[in-house]
Design a protein around this motif. Sequence first.
Motif, PDB file in Angstrom:
ATOM      1  N   ARG A   1      52.109  48.082  45.852  1.00  0.00           N
ATOM      2  CA  ARG A   1      51.417  48.752  44.759  1.00  0.00           C
ATOM      3  C   ARG A   1      50.760  47.695  43.852  1.00  0.00           C
ATOM      4  O   ARG A   1      51.344  46.626  43.636  1.00  0.00           O
ATOM      5  CB  ARG A   1      52.426  49.566  43.954  1.00  0.00           C
ATOM      6  N   GLY A   2      49.583  47.989  43.357  1.00  0.00           N
ATOM      7  CA  GLY A   2      48.938  46.996  42.493  1.00  0.00           C
ATOM      8  C   GLY A   2      47.642  47.520  41.891  1.00  0.00           C
ATOM      9  O   GLY A   2      47.212  48.639  42.203  1.00  0.00           O
ATOM     10  N   HIS A   3      47.070  46.713  41.026  1.00  0.00           N
ATOM     11  CA  HIS A   3      45.804  47.085  40.381  1.00  0.00           C
ATOM     12  C   HIS A   3      44.741  46.061  40.766  1.00  0.00           C
ATOM     13  O   HIS A   3      44.947  44.855  40.641  1.00  0.00           O
ATOM     14  CB  HIS A   3      45.988  47.105  38.861  1.00  0.00           C
ATOM     15  N   ASP A   4      43.618  46.583  41.244  1.00  0.00           N
ATOM     16  CA  ASP A   4      42.530  45.691  41.647  1.00  0.00           C
ATOM     17  C   ASP A   4      41.683  45.340  40.421  1.00  0.00           C
ATOM     18  O   ASP A   4      40.937  46.170  39.910  1.00  0.00           O
ATOM     19  CB  ASP A   4      41.680  46.387  42.717  1.00  0.00           C
ATOM     20  N   GLY A   5      41.821  44.111  39.956  1.00  0.00           N
ATOM     21  CA  GLY A   5      41.067  43.667  38.778  1.00  0.00           C
ATOM     22  C   GLY A   5      39.857  42.837  39.149  1.00  0.00           C
ATOM     23  O   GLY A   5      39.242  42.205  38.282  1.00  0.00           O
ATOM     24  N   SER A   6      39.492  42.854  40.434  1.00  0.00           N
ATOM     25  CA  SER A   6      38.343  42.041  40.854  1.00  0.00           C
ATOM     26  C   SER A   6      37.043  42.708  40.401  1.00  0.00           C
ATOM     27  O   SER A   6      37.004  43.920  40.158  1.00  0.00           O
ATOM     28  CB  SER A   6      38.338  41.864  42.371  1.00  0.00           C
ATOM     29  N   GLU A   7      36.012  41.898  40.281  1.00  0.00           N
ATOM     30  CA  GLU A   7      34.711  42.412  39.853  1.00  0.00           C
ATOM     31  C   GLU A   7      34.274  43.520  40.820  1.00  0.00           C
ATOM     32  O   GLU A   7      34.352  43.350  42.043  1.00  0.00           O
ATOM     33  CB  GLU A   7      33.696  41.259  39.857  1.00  0.00           C
ATOM     34  N   GLN A   8      33.840  44.608  40.302  1.00  0.00           N
ATOM     35  CA  GLN A   8      33.399  45.791  41.076  1.00  0.00           C
ATOM     36  C   GLN A   8      34.524  46.348  41.956  1.00  0.00           C
ATOM     37  O   GLN A   8      34.261  47.075  42.902  1.00  0.00           O
ATOM     38  CB  GLN A   8      32.199  45.449  41.971  1.00  0.00           C
ATOM     39  N   HIS A   9      35.753  45.994  41.660  1.00  0.00           N
ATOM     40  CA  HIS A   9      36.907  46.435  42.480  1.00  0.00           C
ATOM     41  C   HIS A   9      36.629  46.203  43.966  1.00  0.00           C
ATOM     42  O   HIS A   9      36.907  47.051  44.809  1.00  0.00           O
ATOM     43  CB  HIS A   9      37.221  47.911  42.218  1.00  0.00           C
ATOM     44  N   ARG A  10      36.052  45.039  44.268  1.00  0.00           N
ATOM     45  CA  ARG A  10      35.579  44.830  45.643  1.00  0.00           C
ATOM     46  C   ARG A  10      36.714  44.577  46.628  1.00  0.00           C
ATOM     47  O   ARG A  10      36.473  44.518  47.838  1.00  0.00           O
ATOM     48  CB  ARG A  10      34.566  43.680  45.692  1.00  0.00           C
ATOM     49  N   HIS A  11      37.935  44.374  46.130  1.00  0.00           N
ATOM     50  CA  HIS A  11      39.047  44.202  47.060  1.00  0.00           C
ATOM     51  C   HIS A  11      39.815  45.499  47.290  1.00  0.00           C
ATOM     52  O   HIS A  11      40.934  45.487  47.793  1.00  0.00           O
ATOM     53  CB  HIS A  11      39.964  43.071  46.570  1.00  0.00           C
ATOM     54  N   SER A  12      39.158  46.607  46.886  1.00  0.00           N
ATOM     55  CA  SER A  12      39.710  47.935  47.193  1.00  0.00           C
ATOM     56  C   SER A  12      38.651  48.706  47.978  1.00  0.00           C
ATOM     57  O   SER A  12      37.469  48.369  47.940  1.00  0.00           O
ATOM     58  CB  SER A  12      39.996  48.719  45.920  1.00  0.00           C
ATOM     59  N   PHE A  13      39.112  49.777  48.640  1.00  0.00           N
ATOM     60  CA  PHE A  13      38.148  50.674  49.281  1.00  0.00           C
ATOM     61  C   PHE A  13      37.417  51.453  48.193  1.00  0.00           C
ATOM     62  O   PHE A  13      37.931  51.591  47.076  1.00  0.00           O
ATOM     63  CB  PHE A  13      38.881  51.660  50.200  1.00  0.00           C
ATOM     64  N   PRO A  14      36.228  52.012  48.514  1.00  0.00           N
ATOM     65  CA  PRO A  14      35.549  52.870  47.539  1.00  0.00           C
ATOM     66  C   PRO A  14      36.473  54.017  47.106  1.00  0.00           C
ATOM     67  O   PRO A  14      37.350  54.434  47.864  1.00  0.00           O
ATOM     68  CB  PRO A  14      34.342  53.406  48.314  1.00  0.00           C
ATOM     69  N   GLU A  15      36.227  54.508  45.905  1.00  0.00           N
ATOM     70  CA  GLU A  15      37.121  55.513  45.312  1.00  0.00           C
ATOM     71  C   GLU A  15      37.319  56.730  46.214  1.00  0.00           C
ATOM     72  O   GLU A  15      38.436  57.227  46.367  1.00  0.00           O
ATOM     73  CB  GLU A  15      36.537  55.954  43.971  1.00  0.00           C
ATOM     74  N   ALA A  16      36.224  57.203  46.823  1.00  0.00           N
ATOM     75  CA  ALA A  16      36.311  58.403  47.666  1.00  0.00           C
ATOM     76  C   ALA A  16      37.224  58.153  48.865  1.00  0.00           C
ATOM     77  O   ALA A  16      37.988  59.033  49.282  1.00  0.00           O
ATOM     78  CB  ALA A  16      34.906  58.791  48.151  1.00  0.00           C
TER      79      ALA A  16
END
Lengths: 439, 234
Positions: A278-293
């Motif tokens: 579990r974690g929070h993606d604080g990278s610019e544009q949340h680029r280390h996460s999948f798109p929200e959808a």
Amino acid sequence: MRWLMSRELALVTGARVTWFVAAISALLVGHGFVLAVDLYSAASRTAIGQELIRAQLDPLAGIVRPTLGALYFAAAILLPVIAARGLAIEKERGGYGALALRAGSTGRVVAAKHLAALAAAALLVAPPVVLFAAFVAVGGRLDAGETVIAALGHALDLVLITSAAVAAAAATRTVAQATVLAIALSLGSWAIDASSEFAALAWMGSLEWASVGKRLAPFEDGIVSLGSLGWLAIACASATLIAQLVARIEHARRRWWLAGAIAALTVPLLAVLGHVHRGHDGSEQHRHSFPEAIVDALRDVPGGIAVDVWLDRDDGRRTELERGPLAKLLLARPDLELGMPLDAATASIATRDADYGRIVAHIGDRVRETRSSSADEIVRCILDAAGRAMPRWDEPAYPGYPFIAEGAPRTLLLLLAYAVLPLAFVALGLFTTRSRRRS
Amino acid sequence: MLPAPRHGLQVATLGARAGGRAVLTGVAFDVAIGEIVAIVGPNGAGKTTLLDGIAGLRPTTGAVRFQDRELRTLADRARVMTYMPDELVLPAETTVARALGIAPRSELAVKLEVARLLGARGNELSRGEQKRCQLCAALETERPVVLLDEPLGAFDPRQLRSIVPLLREAARAHAILLTVHQMRSAELIADRIAMLAGGQLIASGTVAELRARAGLDSAPFDDVFLALLDEAPP
């Protein structure tokens, strides 16, 4: 207590070895930074007019991570020397017992020495901070949020090394013993990290949860990982508690049993936290996460998701998968069961030939597989197994930040990295350790 | 056992072991507030072990009390004791004043002739100068019990004479227990002397009492010590 704290800080800042270590660390960090800037500049030259390459120019990966990587290296081999010294040398000089009596308890002495060692560790943080500021000053770009998160991970690493070194000093009698033990503890994690690179060390793969490097990886991607944060905090607290216990003069046997019990309790706790994603993606544009959808779609999948990756640990594709799509998948679904069947020693060569390269998604009794390592293909596979439609993959394109350091800016960065910072520590060391005339 | 003129430090049947053998056995004595007691004995008699044990820096059997209250933990001892170990080396990283916590304008430092040394670092001082600074720090304490391990070894005869009144002055508010190697120093400074050999207390009393017991009224105190040592059971 104020006298004790001021005494301990004076002992740390008055030791030549503190400034020598800070200068060497600054040099190592500076070298890592200069190499990173040169490589980044070279890549940036090829990106001129090419949007696809430009998007890959990520200062977090290209500048921040290599610079902090140099700090990780310097801290692991050099910080134990100064962090363990304060307590160890007090014992070696024969003053520990009398000092504890004067301070009121061994706990106060160890706490003061621990705080002083942390102050020494803080010196090692200064060079990367100054170099990042200089990079921005000469026109480079760093995202403040993700840089701070990456630095936070490495700051916690410094706290952990310091705490382990103080515990090592508490458990031993001389500076030499304490330093050797502290460096051994500090480097222990490297062996586990090395196991992911060499098939011969595959047997250590099951200890991956104990690797400090693995805990720092999310921070270096700008992700505040709760598992890693908890892991580092518990490890620091445990080392601090063990230091306090084994430094006690009374209850010679009981303190060792208690310290052993704390270590025994800590290990399963770390093992559990090592698997919390579990974690929070604080990278610019949340680029280390999948798109929200996509994240929403994955979170809507009922029940558990299991993914088996049939790749060897020394296969480059697996490393890329782990750092990219699989990390994003774990961030979206922290309960994901990730299997690496080829890590099991029982997997035969014949099985490997047939299954090698498969990425298999299991949802209940439904199974889908792909041999592509692209993120959208893996997600499609999972959603297909769940009987869900793939939402539109809509994420803003990362613009990339090419930067070419040449001419005066490069000279300035070089001077700062190779001369100003290391020599500043040397000068501070000469100033604070200079001989004073008798009053 | 030494008589207890007034309540102060009470050591009751203290025992200690090292490497499987007894290094202290049933040592018992008192040190009253206002009194200086010197522990003397040959090398390996257990003098430093005794002070370490009283200070709570090594495991012991028996009891250590102050004003009839047993001191069980290091924290209990820290409330009433200060300890100057023999083997301490002052750090080279900071000034003597900061390392030992001596006030910059300490009157005692002036009297002990160490005021000019307080700004120096440990490695800039001779062993004797270091010892004198440590003694200054130990005597500046407000804690009532002062334990000094070999504090006088660093003093030349002139300094030794000058320190006697200072120790006497300090003893007004403290119970001072010190180990001494030179019999002449013990004779000069202590109100009472406890002789330790083989980890056991073999004789104790005032200088006059020990002389009387040895039957050597006017001989050097070294001879008294040797005579009492010869009397002791092996």
